[in-house]
Design a protein around this motif. Sequence first.
Motif, short mmCIF file in Angstrom:
data_model
loop_
_atom_site.label_atom_id
_atom_site.label_comp_id
_atom_site.label_asym_id
_atom_site.label_seq_id
_atom_site.Cartn_x
_atom_site.Cartn_y
_atom_site.Cartn_z
N ILE A 1 58.15 32.94 -12.19
CA ILE A 1 59.07 31.81 -12.31
C ILE A 1 59.12 30.95 -11.05
O ILE A 1 59.63 29.84 -11.08
CB ILE A 1 60.51 32.25 -12.68
CG1 ILE A 1 61.06 33.20 -11.62
CG2 ILE A 1 60.57 32.84 -14.07
CD1 ILE A 1 62.56 33.46 -11.78
N TRP B 1 57.92 38.94 -12.77
CA TRP B 1 58.70 37.79 -13.26
C TRP B 1 59.12 36.87 -12.12
O TRP B 1 59.08 35.65 -12.23
CB TRP B 1 59.94 38.28 -14.03
CG TRP B 1 59.60 38.74 -15.41
CD1 TRP B 1 59.65 40.01 -15.90
CD2 TRP B 1 59.12 37.92 -16.48
NE1 TRP B 1 59.23 40.04 -17.19
CE2 TRP B 1 58.89 38.78 -17.59
CE3 TRP B 1 58.83 36.56 -16.62
CZ2 TRP B 1 58.43 38.30 -18.81
CZ3 TRP B 1 58.37 36.10 -17.84
CH2 TRP B 1 58.17 36.95 -18.91
N TYR C 1 66.39 43.09 -11.43
CA TYR C 1 66.00 41.77 -10.93
C TYR C 1 66.98 41.28 -9.86
O TYR C 1 66.56 40.73 -8.83
CB TYR C 1 65.89 40.74 -12.06
CG TYR C 1 65.46 39.41 -11.51
CD1 TYR C 1 64.14 39.18 -11.16
CD2 TYR C 1 66.40 38.40 -11.25
CE1 TYR C 1 63.75 37.99 -10.58
CE2 TYR C 1 66.01 37.20 -10.68
CZ TYR C 1 64.68 37.00 -10.35
OH TYR C 1 64.30 35.83 -9.77
N PHE D 1 61.12 34.72 -19.50
CA PHE D 1 61.92 35.49 -18.54
C PHE D 1 63.31 35.78 -19.13
O PHE D 1 63.82 36.90 -19.04
CB PHE D 1 62.03 34.70 -17.23
CG PHE D 1 62.84 35.37 -16.16
CD1 PHE D 1 62.64 36.72 -15.84
CD2 PHE D 1 63.78 34.66 -15.43
CE1 PHE D 1 63.38 37.34 -14.83
CE2 PHE D 1 64.52 35.27 -14.42
CZ PHE D 1 64.32 36.61 -14.13
N ASP E 1 57.68 29.82 -19.19
CA ASP E 1 57.88 31.00 -18.35
C ASP E 1 59.35 31.36 -18.26
O ASP E 1 59.72 32.53 -18.31
CB ASP E 1 57.33 30.74 -16.94
CG ASP E 1 55.83 30.51 -16.94
OD1 ASP E 1 55.12 31.29 -17.60
OD2 ASP E 1 55.37 29.54 -16.31
#
Lengths: 193, 324
Positions: free
Chosen positions: B20, B16, B45, B31, B27
């Motif tokens: 991005i 991800w 993340y 996400f 996108d």
Amino acid sequence: MTQSGLKQIYANLRPALIRYVLARGQSPEDAEDLMQDLYLKLDAHDGRRVDEPRAYLYRMTHNLLLDRRRSVARRAKREMDWSTGATGVVSEIDERPSAEEQLIARQQLEAITMALQTLPDRTQDIFRRFRIEGQTQKAIAANIGLSKSAVEKHIYRAYRVLAEARATFDAESPDTTSPTPERHIDMSDGDDS
Amino acid sequence: MTADREQDLLGQAIRWHVRIADGAEADWEAFTAWLEADPDHARVYDQLEAGDALLGDRTVPPVTPAPPVTPVQAGNDNPPARPPRWWIQRVAIAAVLVIAGFLGLSVLQRGNAYQVATAPGQTHVVMLESGDRIELNGSTTLTLDHNLPRFAIVEHGEATFTVQHRPDAPFIVLAGDERIEDIGTVFNVVRSDAGVRVAVAEGSVIYNPGAEAVKLVAGEALNDPGGAQDIAVSQVEPAMVGSWRVGRLSYRDAPLSRVAADLARATGERVSLDPAIGDRAFTGTIAIDADRSRLFADLSALTNLRASRSENGWILTDPNRETR
């Protein structure tokens, strides 16, 4: 893209941006503050043409969130230093990293750089282009004659190594640069799944 | 949370993060949905992003002449409004990357590095905890590391190493990408734009053990101009190796350009040389006289050059060339 045009798109996209910020674990109040910051940034926007304004607004939100977490972490550390008497001066205004923070960041950066250097040259090169020079995957693929998915695999491997290196010094020392210290407590809880 | 699941989530987070970086609106929406699907997603993340943030902000590609483009990475960047903090950080990071680039893989695991530097004309002695000794000539910068007592990087300039030989732990000196390993010894290292020079007074060293593996014994010197040019080994008087430490510069068939550079380093004066005579060979010993006028007068006599003083320091020219 004119300034007012961008603002119009912002008004339109605002709910989606707030949803993104909430999904990143921020409180509704923080999300509102962040939108305020974003709006002020749009005010200062110099009228450069923006190709994909909606993606651009997401990116700005994302970056503002990162900035905010950095300064929150710094303020928290400074207040802690103050209460434990580690330093005689606390500046509310000064958001710059202290010498100590810079030193820690530098040491961590060195550790990460060392780890990245264990990667094959090609992977290092691709990661440098992507992460340091800011080239897009597409541009890298075109420049060195690989497919975009191959480029992505190299970048993926580099991030794996970076994350592992960071995990080791997270474990070694109390972390002052993490934007979300409370989340690290979650981490040390271990088996919560 | 099992380690396997953690690894799996990290893999997803990386994908991800990369997506991005140049993401379109779709996108970002995807996400967001991924983050909402599980609170662990945001946590993993965040950790990835915090690690990534240590590398500094992603560079904004230079804006091409009209029409202005690449807004995606330009999102949070507004150079005129907020340069200082990011600029300083980026410079610091660039410096670290340069240093780290020299180190090779196995040398430095956990950074604890520091630098020792001298101004032009100034010398300095560093005694390491290991008992080894490093003398820095003027205009010299070394990088040392508290965790690695038998290790030094000559960033630029000149230093003489007096080190004990320990078979289990050779003393390692890096000069740029070049690596010098002692076999118990006193040796001198110069790093400049002209390449790397090593001279051995006692014992021996191995130059680039993993590559050319040139072994130098006492009384030998090596000149590596870098690039594709060959490494040259020559003879030196062992007693003269590192003789700058006692205020003397000693040469055998050395190019005048090197003599001029050494003089500048040792005296702190600016020394310019007519480039046309830079390759001319010089043999002899120059005493670094504290009286600079006397020093350059002596030099003039030794080399048959004219030494004149100007606002820009000392200028060395060939009087015969001028009159022609």
